[in-house]
Design a protein around this motif. Structure first.
Motif, short mmCIF file in Angstrom:
data_model
loop_
_atom_site.label_atom_id
_atom_site.label_comp_id
_atom_site.label_asym_id
_atom_site.label_seq_id
_atom_site.Cartn_x
_atom_site.Cartn_y
_atom_site.Cartn_z
N GLU A 1 0.79 -1.23 0.09
CA GLU A 1 0.00 0.12 0.22
C GLU A 1 0.88 1.24 -0.27
O GLU A 1 2.23 1.27 0.46
CB GLU A 1 -0.86 0.20 1.15
N ASN A 2 0.32 2.43 -0.28
CA ASN A 2 1.04 3.80 -0.42
C ASN A 2 0.21 4.69 0.05
O ASN A 2 -0.83 4.81 0.33
CB ASN A 2 1.25 4.14 -1.82
N LEU A 3 1.16 5.72 0.75
CA LEU A 3 0.57 6.82 1.35
C LEU A 3 0.30 8.01 0.51
O LEU A 3 -0.56 8.82 0.65
CB LEU A 3 1.41 7.22 2.68
N VAL A 4 1.11 8.12 -0.53
CA VAL A 4 1.02 8.84 -1.86
C VAL A 4 0.98 8.06 -3.08
O VAL A 4 1.94 7.27 -3.15
CB VAL A 4 2.00 9.93 -1.56
N GLU A 5 0.06 8.33 -4.01
CA GLU A 5 0.14 7.83 -5.31
C GLU A 5 -0.71 8.29 -6.05
O GLU A 5 -1.64 9.23 -5.57
CB GLU A 5 -0.31 6.35 -5.07
N LYS A 6 -0.62 8.15 -7.37
CA LYS A 6 -1.39 8.67 -8.46
C LYS A 6 -2.77 7.91 -8.71
O LYS A 6 -2.84 6.86 -9.14
CB LYS A 6 -0.61 8.82 -9.70
N VAL A 7 -3.84 8.66 -8.59
CA VAL A 7 -5.20 8.00 -8.93
C VAL A 7 -5.82 8.72 -9.92
O VAL A 7 -6.03 10.00 -9.84
CB VAL A 7 -5.96 7.97 -7.55
N ASP A 8 -5.94 8.15 -11.04
CA ASP A 8 -6.66 8.89 -12.30
C ASP A 8 -5.57 9.90 -12.67
O ASP A 8 -4.44 9.61 -12.76
CB ASP A 8 -8.01 9.30 -11.91
N ALA A 9 -6.08 11.14 -12.71
CA ALA A 9 -5.19 12.05 -13.03
C ALA A 9 -4.50 13.05 -11.85
O ALA A 9 -3.80 14.04 -11.99
CB ALA A 9 -5.97 13.18 -14.02
N ASP A 10 -5.08 12.51 -10.43
CA ASP A 10 -4.53 13.24 -9.34
C ASP A 10 -3.66 12.53 -8.51
O ASP A 10 -3.78 11.35 -8.33
CB ASP A 10 -5.77 13.92 -8.43
N TRP A 11 -2.90 13.29 -7.82
CA TRP A 11 -1.92 12.70 -6.56
C TRP A 11 -2.82 12.48 -5.35
O TRP A 11 -3.23 13.95 -5.12
CB TRP A 11 -0.58 13.57 -6.54
N MET A 12 -2.88 11.56 -4.75
CA MET A 12 -3.78 11.69 -3.56
C MET A 12 -2.77 11.10 -2.38
O MET A 12 -1.77 10.29 -2.73
CB MET A 12 -4.89 10.54 -3.95
#
Length: 67
Positions: free
Chosen positions: A24-35
């Protein structure tokens, strides 16, 4: 409970693995946004399972924020 938030600052837009939950990641790119999302711990207070780990993690995050 931990939906995340959009990260707009380019310096923070990079994958950050979750040290507690492999894969799992604390920060990752989801669709076009960094979450980004908050780290989480699993605990059962009535049995005391994971309570100290949760307190230790929260304490580290608070001290990191204050320094």
């Amino acid at each position: 409970m931990n939906p995340g938030w959009v990260i707009e600052e380019p310096a923070q837009q990079k994958v950050v693995p979750d040290p507690v939950h492999p894969g799992e990641n604390l920060v990752e790119k989801v669709d076009a946004d960094w979450m980004g999302r908050a780290p989480y711990m699993e605990a059962v207070a009535v049995r005391g399972d994971g309570v100290f780990d949760t307190l230790k993690t929260v304490s580290k995050l608070v001290l990191k924020t204050l320094s």
